[in-house]
Design a protein around this motif. Structure first.
Motif, PDB file in Angstrom:
ATOM      1  N   LYS A  44       0.831  -1.203   0.000  1.00 11.31           N
ATOM      2  CA  LYS A  44       0.000   0.000   0.000  1.00 11.31           C
ATOM      3  C   LYS A  44       0.866   1.252   0.000  1.00 11.31           C
ATOM      4  O   LYS A  44       0.572   2.229  -0.698  1.00 11.31           O
ATOM      5  CB  LYS A  44      -0.926  -0.001   1.221  1.00 11.31           C
ATOM      6  N   ALA A  45       1.935   1.206   0.781  1.00 11.13           N
ATOM      7  CA  ALA A  45       2.854   2.347   0.811  1.00 11.13           C
ATOM      8  C   ALA A  45       3.487   2.563  -0.555  1.00 11.13           C
ATOM      9  O   ALA A  45       3.592   3.694  -1.043  1.00 11.13           O
ATOM     10  CB  ALA A  45       3.926   2.126   1.874  1.00 11.13           C
ATOM     11  N   ALA A  46       3.907   1.466  -1.187  1.00 10.20           N
ATOM     12  CA  ALA A  46       4.531   1.560  -2.512  1.00 10.20           C
ATOM     13  C   ALA A  46       3.541   2.070  -3.559  1.00 10.20           C
ATOM     14  O   ALA A  46       3.909   2.838  -4.449  1.00 10.20           O
ATOM     15  CB  ALA A  46       5.083   0.201  -2.925  1.00 10.20           C
ATOM     16  N   ASP A  47       2.289   1.652  -3.440  1.00 11.79           N
ATOM     17  CA  ASP A  47       1.269   2.112  -4.390  1.00 11.79           C
ATOM     18  C   ASP A  47       1.042   3.617  -4.265  1.00 11.79           C
ATOM     19  O   ASP A  47       0.774   4.297  -5.258  1.00 11.79           O
ATOM     20  CB  ASP A  47      -0.049   1.371  -4.147  1.00 11.79           C
ATOM     21  N   LEU A  48       1.140   4.131  -3.042  1.00 11.64           N
ATOM     22  CA  LEU A  48       0.945   5.565  -2.821  1.00 11.64           C
ATOM     23  C   LEU A  48       2.182   6.366  -3.207  1.00 11.64           C
ATOM     24  O   LEU A  48       2.080   7.449  -3.774  1.00 11.64           O
ATOM     25  CB  LEU A  48       0.593   5.835  -1.354  1.00 11.64           C
ATOM     26  N   ASP A  49       3.358   5.821  -2.887  1.00 17.73           N
ATOM     27  CA  ASP A  49       4.597   6.536  -3.215  1.00 17.73           C
ATOM     28  C   ASP A  49       5.759   5.541  -3.185  1.00 17.73           C
ATOM     29  O   ASP A  49       6.362   5.298  -2.138  1.00 17.73           O
ATOM     30  CB  ASP A  49       4.851   7.667  -2.206  1.00 17.73           C
ATOM     31  N   LYS A  79       8.657   5.844  -4.167  1.00 16.77           N
ATOM     32  CA  LYS A  79       9.966   6.448  -3.950  1.00 16.77           C
ATOM     33  C   LYS A  79      10.238   6.781  -2.486  1.00 16.77           C
ATOM     34  O   LYS A  79      11.290   7.335  -2.158  1.00 16.77           O
ATOM     35  CB  LYS A  79      10.112   7.710  -4.806  1.00 16.77           C
ATOM     36  N   LEU A  80       9.291   6.447  -1.603  1.00 14.69           N
ATOM     37  CA  LEU A  80       9.554   6.622  -0.180  1.00 14.69           C
ATOM     38  C   LEU A  80      10.766   5.772   0.201  1.00 14.69           C
ATOM     39  O   LEU A  80      10.850   4.606  -0.185  1.00 14.69           O
ATOM     40  CB  LEU A  80       8.352   6.181   0.655  1.00 14.69           C
TER      41      LEU A  80
END
Length: 351
Positions: free
Chosen positions: A235-240, A242-243
């Motif tokens: 979910k984090a990767a889907d949102l960003d 490049k975090l």
């Protein structure tokens, strides 16, 4: 008769002059008050700018002193307004700006804790600041819910939306920081997880949501909750994507779940973003060795050692591969797969 008319005229003129004088005094007082307000606002802005600049230059303790002054200035200037919105005498007084200042105070004390000797005191001061911000945020939410239930909700508009956004952002910041503090303590991981989840419920925009998903995912990985970690980090990767550390930790979760092809693809994306991360190269090499891609694994371990010559894990595993001799075409009749014989599930979370 003339005298009477004259006296009436004089009295009327005197009353008029008194009114003019009173009005002028009132205007003068209002102008003075307005000037004082303008001076106070400018002083507040100047102190805030100075505190932020000091924090950037890592002069954390002086920045903290200024943030404490700013909180006092704000609470004193807006005392009447803030007190009107308090429903509990034990409630911490404040609004979105107060939360913002407390969060900034918590950050500079946390920064100072990394550099000063009185670590425990500074960590405690930091936590108190974050806790105050969170308590104010929860009190604001409770007041809004009560107002809505009573049909007294503030009319929607640009100003209201901006205020709501600020309050949600600062509440998310406070819970993220508290979660991080709990996560730093031995045995407090479950409390940290609960606190991070509170942050997630209050994140108003995608960048903060992505960061929060990442923090919860990394903690779940630490707790060996690999399925939960994979879902959260995805979910984090889907949102960003490049975090920092999102893809590398997602690859670790996939690797632990046995999804080796997905993990390899994710590692390769992570290495494109962070090619100087020795742990990332070493973890990638471990995965490749498990897939019996020994030549590629050797290259990954060598890359890790080029970045960090003292990387023990990469050095040990590279030696194991070299001890096998010609590994370009492994002979399964002579050797157990390297992943079973030598390399255990010991990937490290990238720094």
């Amino acid at each position: 008769m003339k005298i009477h008319v004259y006296l009436v005229f004089v009295l009327a003129l005197t009353a008029l002059l008194d009114q003019v004088s009173a009005k002028r005094k009132q205007e003068t007082r209002q102008d003075r008050d307005a000037q004082e307000d303008d001076d106070a606002v400018q002083s507040f802005k100047d102190k805030y700018t100075e505190a932020a600049d000091l924090a950037k230059r890592r002069n954390f303790l002086k920045a903290g002193s200024l943030y404490e002054e700013l909180i006092e200035m704000h609470l004193e200037k807006d005392a009447d307004y803030l007190q009107q919105h308090v429903t509990d005498e034990d409630e911490v007084v404040g609004n979105g700006l107060t939360m913002h200042l407390y969060n900034n105070l918590g950050e500079v004390y946390l920064g100072a804790a990394d550099e000063e000797e009185d670590l425990e005191d500074l960590l405690e001061d930091s936590e108190v600041a974050y806790f105050n911000a969170a308590e104010i945020g929860e009190a604001i939410k409770a007041r809004k819910a009560l107002a809505k239930a009573n049909g007294e909700e503030e009319p929607d508009g640009e100003e209201k939306r901006a205020k709501d956004h600020m309050e949600s952002t600062e509440l998310c910041r406070a819970y993220l920081a508290l979660g991080r503090n709990y996560n730093m303590r031995e045995g407090e991981e479950e409390t940290a997880l609960e606190t991070y989840e509170k942050a997630l419920k209050n994140c108003p925009h995608s960048s903060l949501q992505g960061f929060t998903f990442k923090e919860i995912g990394v903690l779940a990985l630490k707790l060996q909750k690999y399925k939960q970690a994979e879902e959260l980090l995805q979910k984090a990767a889907d949102l960003d994507s490049k975090l920092p550390k999102v893809l590398s930790n997602l690859a670790l979760a996939q690797q632990h779940l046995g999804k080796v092809d997905s993990a390899q693809e994710t590692y390769e994306k992570a290495l494109e973003q962070d090619p100087k991360n020795a742990n990332l190269h070493a973890n990638y090499g471990t995965l490749l060795a498990r897939k019996e891609q020994y030549a590629d694994a050797r290259e990954a371990f060598e890359n890790a050692l080029k970045i960090n010559p003292s990387h023990i894990d990469a050095a040990d595993k590279l030696k194991m591969i070299n001890d096998l001799g010609d590994v370009d075409e492994p002979d399964p009749t002579r050797h157990k797969p390297l992943s079973k014989r030598y390399i255990g599930p010991t990937p490290k979370v990238p720094n």
